[in-house]
Design a protein around this motif. Structure first.
Motif, PDB file in Angstrom:
ATOM      1  N   HIS A 204      62.886  87.580  36.722  1.00  0.00           N
ATOM      2  CA  HIS A 204      62.284  87.221  37.997  1.00  0.00           C
ATOM      3  C   HIS A 204      63.337  87.091  39.092  1.00  0.00           C
ATOM      4  CE1 HIS A 204      58.988  85.751  40.448  1.00  0.00           C
ATOM      5  NE2 HIS A 204      59.815  84.851  40.938  1.00  0.00           N
ATOM      6  N   LYS A 232      57.933  94.617  35.185  1.00  0.00           N
ATOM      7  CA  LYS A 232      57.233  94.638  36.476  1.00  0.00           C
ATOM      8  C   LYS A 232      56.223  93.505  36.593  1.00  0.00           C
ATOM      9  CE  LYS A 232      58.587  98.532  38.598  1.00  0.00           C
ATOM     10  NZ  LYS A 232      59.182  98.558  39.935  1.00  0.00           N
ATOM     11  N   LYS A 233      55.661  93.127  35.440  1.00  0.00           N
ATOM     12  CA  LYS A 233      54.729  91.994  35.465  1.00  0.00           C
ATOM     13  C   LYS A 233      55.448  90.724  35.870  1.00  0.00           C
ATOM     14  CE  LYS A 233      51.588  93.523  31.852  1.00  0.00           C
ATOM     15  NZ  LYS A 233      51.289  93.361  30.421  1.00  0.00           N
ATOM     16  N   HIS A 236      57.539  92.031  40.444  1.00  0.00           N
ATOM     17  CA  HIS A 236      57.039  93.304  40.959  1.00  0.00           C
ATOM     18  C   HIS A 236      58.023  93.985  41.912  1.00  0.00           C
ATOM     19  CE1 HIS A 236      55.507  90.202  43.743  1.00  0.00           C
ATOM     20  NE2 HIS A 236      55.745  91.092  44.684  1.00  0.00           N
TER      21      HIS A 236
ATOM     22  N   LEU B  74      48.612  88.566  45.364  1.00  0.00           N
ATOM     23  CA  LEU B  74      48.855  89.292  46.606  1.00  0.00           C
ATOM     24  C   LEU B  74      47.824  90.391  46.824  1.00  0.00           C
ATOM     25  CD1 LEU B  74      52.748  89.558  46.537  1.00  0.00           C
ATOM     26  CD2 LEU B  74      51.300  87.835  47.610  1.00  0.00           C
ATOM     27  N   LEU B  96      50.665  91.088  40.834  1.00  0.00           N
ATOM     28  CA  LEU B  96      51.462  90.870  42.041  1.00  0.00           C
ATOM     29  C   LEU B  96      51.231  89.447  42.534  1.00  0.00           C
ATOM     30  CD1 LEU B  96      50.841  94.203  43.989  1.00  0.00           C
ATOM     31  CD2 LEU B  96      52.610  93.648  42.339  1.00  0.00           C
ATOM     32  N   LEU B  97      52.065  88.540  42.072  1.00  0.00           N
ATOM     33  CA  LEU B  97      51.847  87.133  42.362  1.00  0.00           C
ATOM     34  C   LEU B  97      53.009  86.565  43.151  1.00  0.00           C
ATOM     35  CD1 LEU B  97      50.829  85.962  38.777  1.00  0.00           C
ATOM     36  CD2 LEU B  97      49.379  87.000  40.524  1.00  0.00           C
ATOM     37  N   ASP B  98      52.706  85.626  44.007  1.00  0.00           N
ATOM     38  CA  ASP B  98      53.765  84.814  44.579  1.00  0.00           C
ATOM     39  C   ASP B  98      53.585  83.394  44.069  1.00  0.00           C
ATOM     40  OD1 ASP B  98      55.236  86.664  45.824  1.00  0.00           O
ATOM     41  OD2 ASP B  98      54.621  86.188  47.869  1.00  0.00           O
TER      42      ASP B  98
END
Ligand SMILES: Nc1nc2c(ncn2[C@@H]2O[C@H](COP(=O)(O)OP(=O)(O)OP(=O)(O)O)[C@@H](O)[C@H]2O)c(=O)[nH]1
Ligand SMILES: [Mg+2]
Ligand SMILES: [Zn+2]
Ligand SMILES: [Zn+2]
Ligand SMILES: [Zn+2]
Ligand SMILES: [Zn+2]
Lengths: 268, 113
Positions: A204, A232-233, A236, B74, B96-98
């Motif tokens: 990350h 990618k999980k 991203h 996202l 696609l997470l924040d």
């Protein structure tokens, strides 16, 4: 005392870990506060309790020094890259190849982090590159303070690339900002394709993932697509480059990435 | 075992603050530790027990606020609890997470005397 950071010395003993048997109270977990602190005399501290709102990040000291390093790098236009991986994934091999192949085009310097030996630094020195070894002893990661002291001794040139090879460990180097511009995580195909899921913090916090030893792909069970999708999980934004430091396959992609970062003008 | 260096940092922060308040004992310490802060609580307990000896935190009561991690998708905007960086959005299945919260690692407050 160190004038730059105010530490006691350049000494490596940053941690105080007392031996199990040097103290006589029992090892319960959180000590219940039963004794009530009835110091009747002689104690200068006020008897009443004061509550302090601290709200301070535990890593604030490291982050502060990391920002200082970052300022140093930016002021001299030095591209600092922090290389992290499990032990043996090929950090030093990648550096050896890169230094040999690009030393006529770019100016390099290297900081090697290792618990005990200078083996890796010796390998780097053999390429003719300026290198500083940090031995962390029992420490399992580099921190910003160590980098600051290493920089004082080595003074890397302006407009150069500084590689920092972290201690082989995918867990704690993730938490310690060194002031680098980019963090590069390296895995090798012999490690199994669940690495990104097992060590998500590292993936990350990195911007580039290099998958090394692809020359061994025919011999090991390693699902490249699965690793990439797992990585990618977790992140991203992560870029992924496959290489072999033995056959040289994929290295041009890495070199292009590197040069693009060097040439990149100051971002907004 | 980065938990040990984390604990050493906590002790340093607490002692600095306590000294500034002219105190000699830290009676209580309150920490915010997010579930995705990268801290393993068992390792932390172990490191704590060793490291606080002969410090102002030797007998401190330690209170830990475990802050549960939350993320925002996202793609669809949903907000939800997560445990890992690679959890998928329960609404649309995307990754696609924040991260909104859960990575805290903070000394929140002290009670000193
Ligand atoms: N087959 C193959 N072997 C490689 C490759 N890259 C590195 N190796 C081998 O992997 C071993 C470890 O490589 P290093 O470069 O020392 O790894 P490292 O990440 O620096 O290791 P530590 O500093 O100990 O964490 C060495 O025996 C290398 O020769 C590769 O692309 N293919
Ligand atoms: Mg190495
Ligand atoms: Zn210092
Ligand atoms: Zn560590
Ligand atoms: Zn969604
Ligand atoms: Zn993003």
């Amino acid at each position: 005392m160190c004038a730059t950071c105010g530490c006691d010395s350049g000494s490596k003993t940053t941690y105080k870990l007392l031996d199990k048997d040097d103290h006589d109270h029992p090892h319960t977990h959180v000590h219940p506060h039963t004794q009530d602190h009835a110091h009747d005399q002689d104690y200068s501290h006020p008897a009443q309790k004061t509550i302090i709102d601290v709200e301070q990040d535990v890593l604030s000291q490291n982050n502060l020094l990391a920002q200082r390093n970052r300022g140093y790098f930016e002021g001299r236009n030095i591209l600092a890259l922090n290389l992290v991986s499990s032990p043996g994934s090929g950090k030093t091999s990648l550096l050896e190849r890169t230094l040999n192949d690009l030393k006529s085009e770019l100016e390099f310097a290297v900081i090697e982090g290792d618990q005990q030996t200078t083996n890796d630094a010796d390998r780097i020195q053999a390429t003719g590159t300026k290198v500083t070894q940090i031995n962390t002893g029992k420490g399992c990661h580099l921190d910003a303070h160590m980098i600051l002291h290493a920089l004082q001794g080595m003074k890397p040139k302006e407009n150069s690339v500084l590689f920092i090879e972290n201690v082989g460990n995918l867990v704690c180097p993730a938490m310690f900002d060194l002031g680098e511009k980019e963090r590069i995580v390296i895995i090798s195909v012999t490690e199994g394709d669940d690495k990104p899921l097992k060590y998500p913090d590292m993936f990350h916090s990195s911007t580039l993932c290099i998958i090394n030893k692809i020359d061994l792909l025919p011999y090991v069970p390693f699902d490249m697509e699965k690793v990439k999708s797992n990585a990618k999980k977790v992140n991203h934004h992560l870029e992924i480059i496959e290489v072999s430091c033995i056959s040289g396959e994929g290295l041009p992609l890495w070199y292009n990435w590197l040069k693009s970062k060097v040439l990149q003008p100051e971002t907004v | 075992m980065h938990e040990l260096s984390i604990v050493m940092n906590i002790i340093q922060i607490a002692e600095q603050q306590a000294k500034a308040a002219n105190a000699s004992v830290v009676d209580e310490i309150e920490l915010d530790i997010g579930t995705m802060s990268g801290i393993d609580m068992d390792s932390m307990d172990f490191a704590w027990e060793q490291a606080v000896k002969q410090t102002m935190l030797q007998n401190s009561v330690r209170k830990v606020n475990r802050i549960k991690a939350k993320a925002k998708c996202l793609d669809c905007g949903a907000e939800f609890a997560i445990e890992k960086y690679y959890d998928a959005c329960p609404a649309c299945g995307e990754h696609l997470l924040d991260i909104l919260q859960g990575t805290e690692l903070r000394v929140k407050s002290l009670t000193v005397s």
